[in-house]
Structure formats: C-alpha cells, structure tokens
Design a protein around this motif. Structure first.
Motif, PDB file in Angstrom:
ATOM      1  N   ASP A  51      13.553  13.948  28.798  1.00 35.22           N
ATOM      2  CA  ASP A  51      14.899  13.869  28.225  1.00 35.22           C
ATOM      3  C   ASP A  51      15.618  12.676  28.842  1.00 35.22           C
ATOM      4  N   GLU A  52      14.924  11.569  28.857  1.00 37.84           N
ATOM      5  CA  GLU A  52      15.398  10.365  29.534  1.00 37.84           C
ATOM      6  C   GLU A  52      16.762   9.892  29.040  1.00 37.84           C
ATOM      7  N   ARG A  53      16.963   9.924  27.750  1.00 40.40           N
ATOM      8  CA  ARG A  53      18.217   9.417  27.188  1.00 40.40           C
ATOM      9  C   ARG A  53      19.426  10.199  27.695  1.00 40.40           C
ATOM     10  N   ASN A  54      19.297  11.510  27.832  1.00 43.25           N
ATOM     11  CA  ASN A  54      20.431  12.330  28.256  1.00 43.25           C
ATOM     12  C   ASN A  54      20.581  12.446  29.768  1.00 43.25           C
ATOM     13  N   LEU A  55      19.556  12.096  30.518  1.00 42.85           N
ATOM     14  CA  LEU A  55      19.640  12.222  31.971  1.00 42.85           C
ATOM     15  C   LEU A  55      19.591  10.854  32.653  1.00 42.85           C
ATOM     16  N   TRP A  56      18.436  10.218  32.664  1.00 41.54           N
ATOM     17  CA  TRP A  56      18.261   8.967  33.407  1.00 41.54           C
ATOM     18  C   TRP A  56      19.177   7.866  32.879  1.00 41.54           C
ATOM     19  N   GLN A  57      19.167   7.628  31.573  1.00 43.20           N
ATOM     20  CA  GLN A  57      19.932   6.506  31.035  1.00 43.20           C
ATOM     21  C   GLN A  57      21.440   6.699  31.164  1.00 43.20           C
ATOM     22  N   LYS A  58      21.897   7.935  31.222  1.00 47.21           N
ATOM     23  CA  LYS A  58      23.332   8.166  31.443  1.00 47.21           C
ATOM     24  C   LYS A  58      23.708   7.881  32.896  1.00 47.21           C
ATOM     25  N   ALA A  59      22.826   8.204  33.820  1.00 51.54           N
ATOM     26  CA  ALA A  59      23.108   7.987  35.241  1.00 51.54           C
ATOM     27  C   ALA A  59      22.872   6.532  35.650  1.00 51.54           C
ATOM     28  N   PHE A  60      21.803   5.928  35.133  1.00 54.03           N
ATOM     29  CA  PHE A  60      21.412   4.577  35.543  1.00 54.03           C
ATOM     30  C   PHE A  60      21.125   3.700  34.328  1.00 54.03           C
ATOM     31  N   PRO A  61      22.138   3.394  33.541  1.00 51.43           N
ATOM     32  CA  PRO A  61      21.894   2.609  32.326  1.00 51.43           C
ATOM     33  C   PRO A  61      21.313   1.232  32.634  1.00 51.43           C
ATOM     34  N   GLY A  62      20.276   0.892  31.863  1.00 48.98           N
ATOM     35  CA  GLY A  62      19.668  -0.430  31.985  1.00 48.98           C
ATOM     36  C   GLY A  62      18.665  -0.591  33.103  1.00 48.98           C
ATOM     37  N   ILE A  63      18.440   0.448  33.904  1.00 49.28           N
ATOM     38  CA  ILE A  63      17.486   0.340  35.019  1.00 49.28           C
ATOM     39  C   ILE A  63      16.131   0.856  34.568  1.00 49.28           C
ATOM     40  N   ASP A  64      15.164  -0.053  34.499  1.00 46.98           N
ATOM     41  CA  ASP A  64      13.801   0.308  34.123  1.00 46.98           C
ATOM     42  C   ASP A  64      13.101   0.820  35.380  1.00 46.98           C
ATOM     43  N   TYR A  65      12.293   1.844  35.242  1.00 45.79           N
ATOM     44  CA  TYR A  65      11.682   2.480  36.410  1.00 45.79           C
ATOM     45  C   TYR A  65      10.295   3.011  36.092  1.00 45.79           C
ATOM     46  N   ARG A  66       9.557   3.316  37.140  1.00 43.90           N
ATOM     47  CA  ARG A  66       8.284   4.008  37.052  1.00 43.90           C
ATOM     48  C   ARG A  66       8.290   5.084  38.135  1.00 43.90           C
ATOM     49  N   VAL A  67       7.672   6.216  37.829  1.00 43.76           N
ATOM     50  CA  VAL A  67       7.608   7.335  38.769  1.00 43.76           C
ATOM     51  C   VAL A  67       6.246   7.319  39.451  1.00 43.76           C
ATOM     52  N   LEU A  68       6.242   7.286  40.769  1.00 42.98           N
ATOM     53  CA  LEU A  68       4.973   7.344  41.509  1.00 42.98           C
ATOM     54  C   LEU A  68       4.457   8.772  41.452  1.00 42.98           C
ATOM     55  N   THR A  69       3.229   8.923  40.964  1.00 43.69           N
ATOM     56  CA  THR A  69       2.637  10.235  40.706  1.00 43.69           C
ATOM     57  C   THR A  69       1.269  10.309  41.368  1.00 43.69           C
TER      58      THR A  69
END
Length: 121
Positions: A51-69
C-alpha cells in the motif's frame, strides 16, 4: 500492478499502520531508514510495500527506496516475486552498496532474523 489490488486496502484497514515522520526529508538525498520492530513476519513491511501510495509516498514523497530482505526469501517461488514487486533486494553488503550508489535510499529492519526467532507467543 499487484500493489494496485483493492484487496490490500481492505486488508490494511483491519490493521491500521502509519509511518511516523519526524521532519520533512529532501527527496534529492539518499537515506538509510531503520524500521522497528521486525516481528515474526514483518507485517509492517508488507503494509507499506503493498500500500505504498497511502503509506510510504505520503510520509516520504519522492524518495525512491529498496528494502533489504533476507537473501533466503529470494529462494522461495512466489515469495520472491512478491518481494521483487515491492522493492525488496537482498540484504547483503554488496547489494546495499549498489542501491546507495544508484542514489536510492535503503530500508533496514532492525533486529532482522535474530529478532524473528526470539518472538514469543
């Protein structure tokens, strides 16, 4: 496309999750985000991944990221594809360096696998 399914919005409405931001961040910079808790199944990671649009992009707009897994997660069919669709990469040092060199931020779940096996009922 999988992240656009209405199923995720419905699922996460049952488990309200927010990303707490202390201050505005410059989207032209690169960051290392530490996320806690990891938990037994890292449900919070799935929430902002699907749910990236409603969570990540609202908190950190424009910041591209990758999750270490955990690298082992990429050996499991279907799970591998889900993680790749939601910006996950292997948690090895070389991959993390490559992501940062490509001017993308990284997300690290503090505790990782060690915390997972310590989870209790």
């Amino acid at each position: 496309w999988i992240c656009e399914w209405g199923f995720w919005k419905y699922l996460f409405s049952w488990f309200p999750i927010t990303i707490e931001r202390k201050k505005e961040l410059d989207p032209r910079r690169t960051y290392i985000f530490g996320v806690h808790p990891h938990g037994a199944i890292a449900f919070n990671r799935a929430a902002y991944g699907f749910d990236e649009r409603n969570l990540w992009q609202k908190a950190f707009p424009g910041i591209d990221y990758r999750v270490l897994t955990a690298t082992a997660a990429f050996c499991v069919p279907v799970i591998r594809e889900l993680w790749l669709w939601t910006r996950c990469v292997s948690a090895d040092k070389l991959t993390a360096r490559r992501v940062l060199a490509a001017k993308k931020s990284i997300v690290i779940f503090i505790g990782g696998e060690r915390e997972q096996i310590l989870s209790q009922r």
